[in-house]
Enzyme design. Structure first.
Site, short mmCIF file in Angstrom:
data_model
loop_
_atom_site.label_atom_id
_atom_site.label_comp_id
_atom_site.label_asym_id
_atom_site.label_seq_id
_atom_site.Cartn_x
_atom_site.Cartn_y
_atom_site.Cartn_z
N ASP A 122 0.85 -1.18 0.00
CA ASP A 122 0.00 0.00 0.00
C ASP A 122 0.89 1.23 0.00
O ASP A 122 2.06 1.18 0.42
CB ASP A 122 -0.90 0.01 1.24
CG ASP A 122 -2.14 0.87 1.06
OD1 ASP A 122 -2.31 1.47 -0.02
OD2 ASP A 122 -2.94 0.95 2.00
N ASP A 226 -8.60 -5.70 4.93
CA ASP A 226 -9.12 -7.00 5.33
C ASP A 226 -10.60 -6.88 5.70
O ASP A 226 -11.41 -7.76 5.36
CB ASP A 226 -8.34 -7.55 6.52
CG ASP A 226 -6.84 -7.52 6.29
OD1 ASP A 226 -6.41 -7.83 5.16
OD2 ASP A 226 -6.10 -7.20 7.24
#
Length: 304
Positions: A122, A226
């Site tokens: 990321d 997630d």
């Protein structure tokens, strides 16, 4: 077997932490709240996520994954699963084993849905071994029904930089050409100032985008990707309207972040002192109500 028994059971293969909420710890509770049984296999088990000063634990190897799955198989349990969900995986052979697991799950249930969150990095930083990238791109991604990458992961997989919305849709087509039915890009920096922008597309179907206000003063949260993948798995199973599924996913995600911020010390929340990793842990248990009953405020825009 009663058909209802296989309606809502997820085999979730991703990371585990003893303290905090990432990986399976971030995905399991929301799925359970939304009515899914969750059977978790941990790709790693750490004391806490790697954003802390110290972390300790183990990385599971492919033989350990194969042994656990063989136990399920020998007991004729594979036809219980409606979904396979994968997230953070730390080594190449373990990742390749996922393809074998998926093959056997689909033999047991041809309608099984594979939701792949290709967790690699990321904000321009890759935090898994580089050899996982071609395995995801060439061996795992083409097997997925739903994929939930962030912008950086899209760039890694497609080998193209995302600078404009046209770039996003070109990347989406790259995934659809590999027979992925639903592409959900969980976040991008293509929104207006102070906003993220998420995108969703169904192969030969509708496309949607949604603007997401950033919360907190330069505070980044771990485990939100997630959480996004687990929420989207649940809501996209509830409805064929992907716009609604995206809206409910973002509504709960934003509400969890809001509650996490509200429970931080005021000086941290206002940016007057450093936010610790402990204080940035998502307050999932305290957010049960907003996960179970999301209040949609942000509306998805259908892209023609």
């Amino acid at each position: 077997m009663n058909s209802q028994a296989i309606n809502r059971r997820v085999l979730s293969i991703q990371s585990h932490v003893v303290f905090g909420y990432v990986g399976n710890k971030s995905a399991t509770f929301p799925l359970q709240v939304l009515g899914f049984e969750v059977d978790a296999i941990n790709s790693v088990q750490f004391s806490n996520h790697t954003g802390y000063d110290v972390f300790k634990g183990q990385v599971l190897q492919e033989k350990e994954l194969a042994d656990l799955f063989e136990g399920l198989e020998k007991n004729n349990l594979l036809d219980n699963y409606s979904h396979l969900l994968t997230g953070y995986i730390g080594n190449a052979s373990f990742l390749r084993q996922v393809a074998q697991i998926l093959k056997k799950l689909r033999q047991a249930n041809a309608n099984l849905i594979y939701v792949c969150d290709p967790v690699m990095g990321d904000d321009g930083t890759m935090y898994v071994p580089k050899e996982l990238l071609p395995i995801y791109r060439d061996e795992i991604i083409p097997l997925a029904d739903i994929i939930t990458p962030n912008q950086y992961e899209v760039e890694l997989l497609t080998e193209r930089k995302i600078n404009t919305e046209a770039d996003i849709w070109a990347a989406v087509e790259w995934f659809h050409e590999r027979n992925i039915d639903t592409v959900a890009i969980s976040s991008s920096d293509l929104g207006k100032p102070g906003e993220l922008r998420a995108f969703i597309s169904k192969k030969n179907g509708p496309r949607f985008a949604i603007n997401i206000p950033r919360q907190g003063v330069n505070i980044s949260f771990t485990g939100t990707g997630d959480l996004f993948a687990s929420l989207f798995l649940a809501h996209s199973y509830e409805t064929t309207d992907l716009g609604i599924a995206l809206e409910k996913t973002i509504a709960s995600l934003q509400a969890v972040i809001k509650r996490t911020l509200e429970m931080m010390p005021t000086n941290m929340r206002e940016g007057k002192c450093k936010v610790t990793s402990k204080e940035r842990e998502l307050k999932l248990i305290q957010s049960k109500d907003v996960i179970e009953n999301p209040s949609v405020v942000l509306k998805a825009e259908q892209i023609l």
